[in-house]
Design a protein around this motif. Structure first.
Motif, PDB file in Angstrom:
ATOM      1  N   LEU A 282       0.875  -1.169   0.000  1.00 28.64           N
ATOM      2  CA  LEU A 282       0.000   0.000   0.000  1.00 28.64           C
ATOM      3  C   LEU A 282       0.911   1.217   0.000  1.00 28.64           C
ATOM      4  O   LEU A 282       1.503   1.565   1.027  1.00 28.64           O
ATOM      5  N   HIS A 283       1.092   1.830  -1.175  1.00 27.02           N
ATOM      6  CA  HIS A 283       1.989   2.980  -1.321  1.00 27.02           C
ATOM      7  C   HIS A 283       1.193   4.230  -0.972  1.00 27.02           C
ATOM      8  O   HIS A 283       0.393   4.732  -1.762  1.00 27.02           O
ATOM      9  N   VAL A 284       1.405   4.742   0.250  1.00 27.06           N
ATOM     10  CA  VAL A 284       0.645   5.891   0.748  1.00 27.06           C
ATOM     11  C   VAL A 284       1.324   7.186   0.307  1.00 27.06           C
ATOM     12  O   VAL A 284       2.541   7.340   0.453  1.00 27.06           O
ATOM     13  N   VAL A 285       0.532   8.105  -0.241  1.00 27.04           N
ATOM     14  CA  VAL A 285       1.046   9.366  -0.787  1.00 27.04           C
ATOM     15  C   VAL A 285       0.273  10.524  -0.157  1.00 27.04           C
ATOM     16  O   VAL A 285      -0.951  10.470  -0.031  1.00 27.04           O
ATOM     17  N   ASP A 286       0.993  11.563   0.258  1.00 28.12           N
ATOM     18  CA  ASP A 286       0.345  12.776   0.771  1.00 28.12           C
ATOM     19  C   ASP A 286      -0.008  13.657  -0.422  1.00 28.12           C
ATOM     20  O   ASP A 286       0.807  14.437  -0.907  1.00 28.12           O
ATOM     21  N   ILE A 287      -1.252  13.549  -0.895  1.00 28.29           N
ATOM     22  CA  ILE A 287      -1.686  14.278  -2.085  1.00 28.29           C
ATOM     23  C   ILE A 287      -1.688  15.788  -1.845  1.00 28.29           C
ATOM     24  O   ILE A 287      -1.604  16.584  -2.788  1.00 28.29           O
ATOM     25  N   SER A 288      -1.720  16.212  -0.571  1.00 28.05           N
ATOM     26  CA  SER A 288      -1.753  17.646  -0.263  1.00 28.05           C
ATOM     27  C   SER A 288      -0.372  18.295  -0.340  1.00 28.05           C
ATOM     28  O   SER A 288      -0.260  19.509  -0.314  1.00 28.05           O
ATOM     29  N   HIS A 289       0.691  17.473  -0.421  1.00 28.94           N
ATOM     30  CA  HIS A 289       2.048  18.032  -0.506  1.00 28.94           C
ATOM     31  C   HIS A 289       2.337  18.450  -1.940  1.00 28.94           C
ATOM     32  O   HIS A 289       2.107  17.680  -2.882  1.00 28.94           O
ATOM     33  N   PRO A 290       2.837  19.671  -2.154  1.00 34.26           N
ATOM     34  CA  PRO A 290       3.058  20.147  -3.529  1.00 34.26           C
ATOM     35  C   PRO A 290       4.061  19.304  -4.323  1.00 34.26           C
ATOM     36  O   PRO A 290       4.049  19.339  -5.553  1.00 34.26           O
ATOM     37  N   SER A 291       4.913  18.540  -3.648  1.00 36.10           N
ATOM     38  CA  SER A 291       5.913  17.727  -4.355  1.00 36.10           C
ATOM     39  C   SER A 291       5.632  16.230  -4.224  1.00 36.10           C
ATOM     40  O   SER A 291       6.558  15.421  -4.208  1.00 36.10           O
ATOM     41  N   PHE A 292       4.354  15.869  -4.149  1.00 35.18           N
ATOM     42  CA  PHE A 292       4.044  14.463  -3.912  1.00 35.18           C
ATOM     43  C   PHE A 292       4.542  13.559  -5.038  1.00 35.18           C
ATOM     44  O   PHE A 292       4.869  12.390  -4.809  1.00 35.18           O
ATOM     45  N   GLU A 293       4.630  14.085  -6.270  1.00 32.97           N
ATOM     46  CA  GLU A 293       5.124  13.246  -7.368  1.00 32.97           C
ATOM     47  C   GLU A 293       6.611  12.918  -7.180  1.00 32.97           C
ATOM     48  O   GLU A 293       7.061  11.811  -7.494  1.00 32.97           O
ATOM     49  N   ASP A 294       7.374  13.885  -6.648  1.00 35.77           N
ATOM     50  CA  ASP A 294       8.781  13.616  -6.320  1.00 35.77           C
ATOM     51  C   ASP A 294       8.880  12.579  -5.205  1.00 35.77           C
ATOM     52  O   ASP A 294       9.775  11.736  -5.203  1.00 35.77           O
ATOM     53  N   HIS A 295       7.964  12.658  -4.230  1.00 35.59           N
ATOM     54  CA  HIS A 295       7.959  11.692  -3.141  1.00 35.59           C
ATOM     55  C   HIS A 295       7.715  10.282  -3.679  1.00 35.59           C
ATOM     56  O   HIS A 295       8.360   9.325  -3.247  1.00 35.59           O
ATOM     57  N   ILE A 296       6.786  10.174  -4.619  1.00 36.70           N
ATOM     58  CA  ILE A 296       6.501   8.871  -5.230  1.00 36.70           C
ATOM     59  C   ILE A 296       7.755   8.324  -5.908  1.00 36.70           C
ATOM     60  O   ILE A 296       8.117   7.151  -5.750  1.00 36.70           O
ATOM     61  N   ALA A 297       8.440   9.194  -6.638  1.00 41.04           N
ATOM     62  CA  ALA A 297       9.668   8.779  -7.338  1.00 41.04           C
ATOM     63  C   ALA A 297      10.738   8.327  -6.346  1.00 41.04           C
ATOM     64  O   ALA A 297      11.452   7.347  -6.587  1.00 41.04           O
ATOM     65  N   SER A 298      10.867   9.040  -5.213  1.00 41.02           N
ATOM     66  CA  SER A 298      11.866   8.680  -4.197  1.00 41.02           C
ATOM     67  C   SER A 298      11.571   7.315  -3.594  1.00 41.02           C
ATOM     68  O   SER A 298      12.476   6.500  -3.391  1.00 41.02           O
ATOM     69  N   VAL A 299      10.300   7.074  -3.308  1.00 46.75           N
ATOM     70  CA  VAL A 299       9.911   5.771  -2.739  1.00 46.75           C
ATOM     71  C   VAL A 299      10.148   4.661  -3.758  1.00 46.75           C
ATOM     72  O   VAL A 299      10.689   3.594  -3.424  1.00 46.75           O
ATOM     73  N   ASN A 300       9.763   4.910  -5.005  1.00 41.52           N
ATOM     74  CA  ASN A 300       9.954   3.898  -6.051  1.00 41.52           C
ATOM     75  C   ASN A 300      11.440   3.581  -6.247  1.00 41.52           C
ATOM     76  O   ASN A 300      11.795   2.433  -6.548  1.00 41.52           O
TER      77      ASN A 300
END
Length: 403
Positions: A282-300
């Motif tokens: 379950l890949h949890v993402v904070d959609i309210s953070h302006p850089s959430f796409e970067d966070h997704i990339a870091s986790v991946n």
């Protein structure tokens, strides 16, 4: 009568660079994160310093002119700690300390310090201690005299306070001992994982402070520590969860972060083993953070490093209750619409539309929570009946989702 304790925050400054690989916006974003890290560790940021450079100065990280500005500010404002956004070499740290005459720590040291505060179990403390010693080993020559002057506070927790008199041989022996201790615990944990039976394993992964522990509490009705600080959870928590008529194991793991110290990735190997051995993420993402796409990339990126990038995954976009897009006035014809102006509906029409297993929720307010539980149920059920086809009669095609 209950005594109220006042938390005293350490006065700090932040120092970062704007380079060809890290523009001004990205630099600001990293310093925002560094400030949150400093706050988590017990620091109060008085000022930020940034400089445009092609590459860090090999001697002092920033240029001499900017260093003079920093030194003046440190002296005039009684600053105790200067925090650099990138990892400093032992030589840089020693040189900067001679100029600024205050405590000098970098992003890696700061993260290690937070981990030292947050580690509760013997296992987590051992992992953090190993990472700290491996970080300190090449810095011993300058660190001990520095520690004699500055005791306690940010960056000084853990082995540093009690090992001032040590030498490289003792530290290396300690590293060897800690590694053996972790190997022993790793084997015990491997046996524990093997004894969990045939239940499907689900692991929560994601950037730090995206709401994994809150989601864990909501779905498992347990009391896992959750706080609005970075790395609130270090110790892996495993709970047996039943949705409908289907039991499975849910694991809360340590959060990831950009520029995660390599020492921590290695020392937290067993914690990451929970991710490696999971059947569903379950890949949890904070959609309210302006850089959430970067966070997704870091986790991946981390998932790829531990050979877990191809696992079945549900993208859980959390904190929809806090999401607020930037607004464009109706008569504003000059402002170009960017992702900063996207509504949740707009986002759902982007690449997220291609994600079959994506859902938008608020773990705190339980918005869209039943749909989330049903999606998890379906994915866990699919894994279960594939692995144990003789049990299919327990979970027929007709939905057996009942509270």
């Amino acid at each position: 009568m209950i005594e109220q304790t006042t938390i005293e925050y350490e006065k700090t400054i932040l120092i970062g660079l704007i380079t060809q690989y890290q523009d001004e916006d990205k630099s600001k974003e990293y310093l925002d994160e560094l400030e949150f890290l400093a706050y988590t560790a017990g620091g109060e940021v008085s000022k930020r310093f940034t400089q445009k450079m092609d590459a860090p100065n090999p001697k002092t990280f920033i240029g001499s002119g900017k260093m003079d500005q920093v030194r003046e500010y440190v002296e005039e404002n009684d600053i105790g700690t200067a925090i650099f956004d990138d990892e400093l070499s032992p030589a840089q740290q020693k040189n900067i300390e001679k100029i600024l005459r205050c405590k000098i720590i970098d992003r890696t040291n700061l993260i290690l310090d937070i981990f030292a505060q947050r580690a509760k179990t013997s296992y987590a403390r051992t992992q953090v201690e190993l990472a700290q010693y491996e970080y300190l080993l090449p810095r011993l020559a300058g660190m001990w005299t520095h520690l004699e002057r500055q005791r306690g506070g940010i960056g000084m927790r853990g082995p540093g306070e009690t090992e001032i008199e040590t030498d490289r041989r003792i530290v290396r022996d300690r590293i060897t001992l800690l590694k053996k201790k972790l190997e022993k615990i790793d084997k015990q944990m491997e046996v524990q994982r093997g004894n969990r039976g045939s239940l499907v394993r689900v692991a929560l992964v994601g950037y730090t402070n995206v709401g994994k522990s809150t989601l864990m509490n909501s779905i498992s009705k347990s009391e896992v520590f959750a706080e609005n600080k970075l790395f609130a959870t270090l110790d892996t928590t495993v709970r047996k969860v039943v949705i409908g008529n289907l039991p499975f194991l849910l694991t809360d793991t340590v959060g990831f972060i950009r520029k995660l110290p390599t020492q921590l990735v290695e020392s937290f190997k067993s914690t990451l083993d929970e991710v490696r051995e999971a059947d569903l993420l379950l890949h949890v993402v904070d959609i309210s953070h302006p850089s959430f796409e970067d966070h997704i990339a870091s986790v991946n990126k981390v998932l790829d490093e531990i050979d877990s990038a191809d696992k079945p995954t549900i993208m859980v976009f959390n904190k929809i209750d806090q999401y607020e897009p930037e607004k464009i006035e109706e008569d504003d014809l000059e402002t170009e619409k960017t992702t900063a102006h996207y509504t949740l509906k707009d986002w759902k029409q982007t690449w997220m539309n291609r994600e079959e297993n994506a859902i938008f929720i608020s773990a705190l307010n339980k918005d869209n929570f039943e749909e989330f539980r049903k999606l998890v149920y379906e994915k866990v059920r699919d894994i279960h009946v594939t692995r144990f086809p003789y049990n299919n009669f327990l979970y027929p095609e007709k939905y057996l989702y009942e509270e």
